[in-house]
Design a protein around this motif. Structure first.
Motif, PDB file in Angstrom:
ATOM      1  N   ALA A   1      20.917  35.382  61.898  1.00 52.63           N
ATOM      2  CA  ALA A   1      20.836  36.154  62.836  1.00 52.63           C
ATOM      3  C   ALA A   1      21.909  37.408  62.521  1.00 52.63           C
ATOM      4  O   ALA A   1      23.392  36.874  61.754  1.00 52.63           O
ATOM      5  CB  ALA A   1      20.989  35.056  63.915  1.00 52.63           C
ATOM      6  N   ASP A   2      22.042  38.503  63.699  1.00 54.26           N
ATOM      7  CA  ASP A   2      23.439  39.248  63.626  1.00 54.26           C
ATOM      8  C   ASP A   2      24.592  38.491  63.886  1.00 54.26           C
ATOM      9  O   ASP A   2      25.031  39.195  63.688  1.00 54.26           O
ATOM     10  CB  ASP A   2      22.806  40.622  64.483  1.00 54.26           C
ATOM     11  N   SER A   3      24.550  38.052  64.633  1.00 54.51           N
ATOM     12  CA  SER A   3      26.063  37.407  65.255  1.00 54.51           C
ATOM     13  C   SER A   3      25.571  35.272  65.278  1.00 54.51           C
ATOM     14  O   SER A   3      24.182  35.056  65.495  1.00 54.51           O
ATOM     15  CB  SER A   3      26.104  37.763  66.844  1.00 54.51           C
ATOM     16  N   MET A   4      26.852  35.283  64.557  1.00 55.62           N
ATOM     17  CA  MET A   4      27.405  33.319  65.284  1.00 55.62           C
ATOM     18  C   MET A   4      27.380  33.277  67.080  1.00 55.62           C
ATOM     19  O   MET A   4      27.598  32.216  66.969  1.00 55.62           O
ATOM     20  CB  MET A   4      27.692  33.219  63.880  1.00 55.62           C
ATOM     21  N   ALA A   5      28.338  33.741  67.749  1.00 57.11           N
ATOM     22  CA  ALA A   5      29.326  33.941  68.762  1.00 57.11           C
ATOM     23  C   ALA A   5      27.797  33.338  69.638  1.00 57.11           C
ATOM     24  O   ALA A   5      26.533  34.025  69.530  1.00 57.11           O
ATOM     25  CB  ALA A   5      29.803  34.379  69.121  1.00 57.11           C
ATOM     26  N   CYS A   6      27.694  31.594  70.439  1.00 54.58           N
ATOM     27  CA  CYS A   6      27.017  31.846  71.185  1.00 54.58           C
ATOM     28  C   CYS A   6      27.057  32.828  72.305  1.00 54.58           C
ATOM     29  O   CYS A   6      26.052  32.383  72.714  1.00 54.58           O
ATOM     30  CB  CYS A   6      27.758  30.381  71.357  1.00 54.58           C
ATOM     31  N   LYS A   7      28.353  33.578  73.110  1.00 52.84           N
ATOM     32  CA  LYS A   7      27.894  34.296  74.324  1.00 52.84           C
ATOM     33  C   LYS A   7      27.246  34.898  73.521  1.00 52.84           C
ATOM     34  O   LYS A   7      26.873  35.989  74.405  1.00 52.84           O
ATOM     35  CB  LYS A   7      29.585  34.696  74.281  1.00 52.84           C
ATOM     36  N   ASP A   8      26.563  35.570  72.171  1.00 53.98           N
ATOM     37  CA  ASP A   8      25.997  36.883  72.233  1.00 53.98           C
ATOM     38  C   ASP A   8      24.314  36.147  72.720  1.00 53.98           C
ATOM     39  O   ASP A   8      23.790  38.021  72.716  1.00 53.98           O
ATOM     40  CB  ASP A   8      26.154  37.364  70.282  1.00 53.98           C
ATOM     41  N   CYS A   9      23.930  35.504  72.218  1.00 49.05           N
ATOM     42  CA  CYS A   9      23.068  35.306  73.483  1.00 49.05           C
ATOM     43  C   CYS A   9      22.256  34.582  74.265  1.00 49.05           C
ATOM     44  O   CYS A   9      21.098  34.542  74.837  1.00 49.05           O
ATOM     45  CB  CYS A   9      22.482  34.556  71.822  1.00 49.05           C
ATOM     46  N   HIS A  10      23.772  33.269  74.630  1.00 45.74           N
ATOM     47  CA  HIS A  10      23.739  33.412  75.861  1.00 45.74           C
ATOM     48  C   HIS A  10      24.218  33.526  76.727  1.00 45.74           C
ATOM     49  O   HIS A  10      25.681  33.752  76.497  1.00 45.74           O
ATOM     50  CB  HIS A  10      23.896  31.527  75.737  1.00 45.74           C
ATOM     51  N   SER A  11      23.610  33.853  77.360  1.00 46.55           N
ATOM     52  CA  SER A  11      24.448  34.935  79.219  1.00 46.55           C
ATOM     53  C   SER A  11      25.716  34.009  79.521  1.00 46.55           C
ATOM     54  O   SER A  11      25.277  32.606  80.119  1.00 46.55           O
ATOM     55  CB  SER A  11      23.420  35.805  79.719  1.00 46.55           C
TER      56      SER A  11
END
Lengths: 309, 175
Positions: free
Chosen positions: B88-98
């Protein structure tokens, strides 16, 4: 009618009662023929498999609604052992939502915690039964009430199939009904979720359009058939409720009444109303309706609880 | 823990078959520690020992970064559609979990994007707790609310606890 208070009501006497009953009740009853809930109303899907019993929702409700200080702190877990006349905690005028613990035999993950509050019925019995029209079902899905109109007759307490409305005795002259309004005034109206939903660390509750939540719930069940009971409580019960529930143990074991049927409570009352729409016959009819309902509630109560409490 | 081991095996086999070289480079094991404070309000930030947890899961990053590191997901239910675990483009939880999962803007965004397959995504708070607390419950990690984050004064007020505790427990009103 907005200005009506208890004193006026008493002075108005029988004539006033009759008039109100006629205009208010009969209209509501006949409108219900076509009403199946507002199409874009919001709802909450509660997934008991995720609840850890931290009581954050209770604390959030208390603060959001400006309720009096609790008897015990919200991080005090022995409230789960409390019994009031042998019953687990219920909603009161000081607590519009409570969480109860159910010890389920052989459940690997331990006890189930059940959050309890007004279910915000699509066709609320409290609303139908209220002859001063204190209740409103908003298009957002909340069942709200106007305390300035409430005369304290408690008919709604009898009518509610879930035993939700509580009474405020703090004003002995004019006690009024108190219950969850889904944070309508402060949040729902502005498109925001109720405070309890937002406070929950586990996100036990999902907020969204009721019709989307039904899909989402069934989808979740379909993806995890080995985990969930194949039933969304509140999708159909008493004509549908805004708050719906999913669980991995049978709903009866969590104190849910699974014998309420899919007819809104209003229908039981309505039958009589449409046959003889005369003012004075409304009251006996109403109470016959309540009698039927009371019987259904009683039948449930008399059943032996299956889980060990 | 046998299931984890099995899925770990599956992952290794999948990796071997796909000839996928784990070129993590710098991000091989991620940060040593992370201060999780995006949501902090009632509690202080969470001091998360990333390195210790990486060790605990024996390098199976997908236990938390579910198939976002290029590693196949551990959940067999996800494997069906994500066999390789695309990066995925991002590893940070907050990038997918609002952070604002239930605000109307987010709900509208989900409703508008009909290409989206996953619509039952937890918000950030839910994702953290279901992942962190979920594993702690299973594997004996700390589960008390104050074990991961100390409650601050605002939190005490929220729970009507500590110095905000009710003074004299009143009798519960007649019901």
């Amino acid at each position: 009618m907005k200005k009506l208070n208890r004193r006026f009501f008493l002075k108005g006497g029988m004539a006033g009662t009759a008039l109100l009953a006629d205009t208010g009740l009969a209209k509501k009853a006949s409108a219900a023929d076509t009403f199946g809930g507002y199409p874009d109303s919001m709802g909450v899907l509660v997934d008991f498999t995720k609840c850890v019993g931290c009581r954050s929702c209770e604390a959030a409700c208390n603060k959001e609604q400006g309720l009096p200080a609790p008897d015990k702190p919200f991080d005090y877990m022995s409230v789960f052992d409390e019994r009031h006349k042998g019953q687990k905690r219920r909603t009161t005028e000081k607590a519009y939502t409570v969480v109860n613990r159910y010890n389920i035999k052989d459940r690997e993950q331990g006890p189930v915690f059940r959050k309890f509050q007004c279910n915000h019925c699509n066709e609320p019995a409290c609303l139908t039964s209220c002859f001063v029209n204190a209740y409103t079902k908003t298009k957002e899905g909340a069942v709200i009430y106007d305390p300035t109109v409430c005369v304290g007759c408690r008919t709604c307490m009898i009518a509610c199939p879930f035993y939700v409305p509580a009474y405020s005795y703090s004003n002995p002259i004019n006690p009024v009904i108190k219950k969850c309004i889904m944070c309508y005034d402060t949040r729902l109206k502005f498109g925001r979720p109720p405070a309890c939903v937002e406070a929950c660390p586990q996100e036990v509750m999902t907020f969204g359009k009721r019709k989307d939540l039904i899909k989402l719930g069934h989808n979740r069940i379909q993806k995890n058939p080995e985990k969930y009971i194949d039933h969304l409580y509140g999708e159909k019960e008493v004509g549908g409720t805004a708050w719906m529930y999913m669980s991995d143990v049978p709903f009866e074991e969590l104190g849910f009444n699974t014998h309420l049927g899919e007819q809104p409570i209003i229908s039981y009352v309505k039958e009589f109303l449409t046959i003889v729409p005369m003012v004075l016959t409304i009251w006996p009819a109403l109470f016959t309706g309540f009698y039927l309902l009371a019987n259904r509630k009683e039948a449930f109560k008399n059943e032996k609880p299956s889980g060990n409490e | 823990m046998t299931r984890t081991r099995n899925t770990f095996l599956v992952i290794m086999i999948t990796l071997a078959l796909s000839g996928w070289p784990p070129v993590f480079g710098q991000a091989e094991t991620g940060p040593d520690s992370a201060e999780l404070d995006t949501l902090a309000q009632l509690y202080d930030a969470v001091a998360f020992d990333h390195a210790a947890h990486v060790e605990m899961v024996e390098g199976n990053c997908a236990r938390c970064h579910h198939h976002t590191t290029g590693v196949a997901p551990t959940n067999p239910k996800c494997l069906r559609c994500h066999p390789g675990g695309q990066e995925a483009d991002s590893m940070a939880c907050k990038d997918c979990h609002s952070e604002k999962r239930f605000e109307s803007a987010y709900l509208a965004e989900i409703a508008a994007n009909t290409d989206r397959f996953h619509t039952d995504i937890p918000g950030l708070k839910g994702a953290y707790h279901r992942n962190c607390l979920g594993c702690h419950q299973e594997s004996g990690g700390p589960t008390g609310c104050a074990d991961c984050h100390a409650r601050n004064e605002k939190g005490d007020a929220f729970f009507s606890s500590g110095k905000y505790a009710p003074k004299s427990p009143q009798k519960t009103s007649g019901h």
